[in-house]
Write a protein that holds these residues in place. Structure first.
Motif, PDB file in Angstrom:
ATOM      1  N   LYS A  43       0.975  -1.069   0.118  1.00  0.00           N
ATOM      2  CA  LYS A  43      -0.021  -0.074  -0.107  1.00  0.00           C
ATOM      3  C   LYS A  43       0.745   1.184   0.020  1.00  0.00           C
ATOM      4  O   LYS A  43       2.097   1.290   0.412  1.00  0.00           O
ATOM      5  N   TYR A  44       0.553   2.267  -0.453  1.00  0.00           N
ATOM      6  CA  TYR A  44       1.171   3.479  -0.646  1.00  0.00           C
ATOM      7  C   TYR A  44       0.923   4.295   0.565  1.00  0.00           C
ATOM      8  O   TYR A  44      -0.401   4.213   1.119  1.00  0.00           O
ATOM      9  N   TYR A  45       1.791   5.258   0.948  1.00  0.00           N
ATOM     10  CA  TYR A  45       1.430   6.195   2.168  1.00  0.00           C
ATOM     11  C   TYR A  45       2.204   7.347   1.799  1.00  0.00           C
ATOM     12  O   TYR A  45       3.336   7.484   1.159  1.00  0.00           O
ATOM     13  N   VAL A  46       1.706   8.646   2.385  1.00  0.00           N
ATOM     14  CA  VAL A  46       2.568   9.703   2.227  1.00  0.00           C
ATOM     15  C   VAL A  46       2.531  10.366   3.761  1.00  0.00           C
ATOM     16  O   VAL A  46       1.541  10.396   4.358  1.00  0.00           O
ATOM     17  N   LEU A  47       3.561  10.705   4.017  1.00  0.00           N
ATOM     18  CA  LEU A  47       3.641  11.646   5.292  1.00  0.00           C
ATOM     19  C   LEU A  47       4.350  12.994   5.153  1.00  0.00           C
ATOM     20  O   LEU A  47       5.327  13.273   4.597  1.00  0.00           O
ATOM     21  N   HIS A  48       3.371  13.792   5.306  1.00  0.00           N
ATOM     22  CA  HIS A  48       3.917  15.493   5.110  1.00  0.00           C
ATOM     23  C   HIS A  48       4.051  15.890   6.543  1.00  0.00           C
ATOM     24  O   HIS A  48       3.151  15.956   7.306  1.00  0.00           O
ATOM     25  N   LEU A  49       5.244  16.422   6.744  1.00  0.00           N
ATOM     26  CA  LEU A  49       5.513  17.364   8.063  1.00  0.00           C
ATOM     27  C   LEU A  49       5.769  18.570   7.538  1.00  0.00           C
ATOM     28  O   LEU A  49       6.906  18.823   6.599  1.00  0.00           O
ATOM     29  N   PHE A  50       5.194  19.666   7.966  1.00  0.00           N
ATOM     30  CA  PHE A  50       5.508  21.195   7.972  1.00  0.00           C
ATOM     31  C   PHE A  50       5.749  21.580   9.297  1.00  0.00           C
ATOM     32  O   PHE A  50       5.149  21.812  10.271  1.00  0.00           O
ATOM     33  N   LEU A  51       7.230  21.946   9.342  1.00  0.00           N
ATOM     34  CA  LEU A  51       7.825  22.294  10.506  1.00  0.00           C
ATOM     35  C   LEU A  51       8.599  23.874  10.305  1.00  0.00           C
ATOM     36  O   LEU A  51       9.006  23.990   9.428  1.00  0.00           O
TER      37      LEU A  51
END
Length: 86
Positions: A74-82
């Motif tokens: 399965k695909y996943y995306v992790l976005h962190l805006f710091l």
């Protein structure tokens, strides 16, 4: 060490927001509450912490630790805006 989910009462969703198929569940392996995020469209299933864009987490530590357990094939995306300042 601060458990950010516990600090922001993610179960109550007062200080966090969610879209799509996001639910808190107890992980039997680590013995902690985690967020299960599922769905066919990645951009439609997410959680935001804190709820408002302009708000701050108010964390003072130097490091951020994240654990992600993925489902095979399965695909996943992790976005962190710091944004940090010294």
């Amino acid at each position: 060490y601060v458990n950010v989910f516990k600090h922001f009462c993610v179960d109550e969703w007062k200080l966090a927001s969610r879209e799509g198929c996001v639910e808190p569940v107890m992980d039997k392996i680590i013995g902690k509450k985690v967020l299960r995020i599922m769905g066919n469209v990645l951009a439609a299933n997410y959680m935001r912490l804190p709820r408002k864009n302009a708000a701050s987490l108010g964390l003072t530590g130097r490091y951020l630790y994240t654990q992600v357990r993925t489902v095979p094939d399965k695909y996943y995306v992790l976005h962190l805006f710091l944004q940090a300042k010294d």
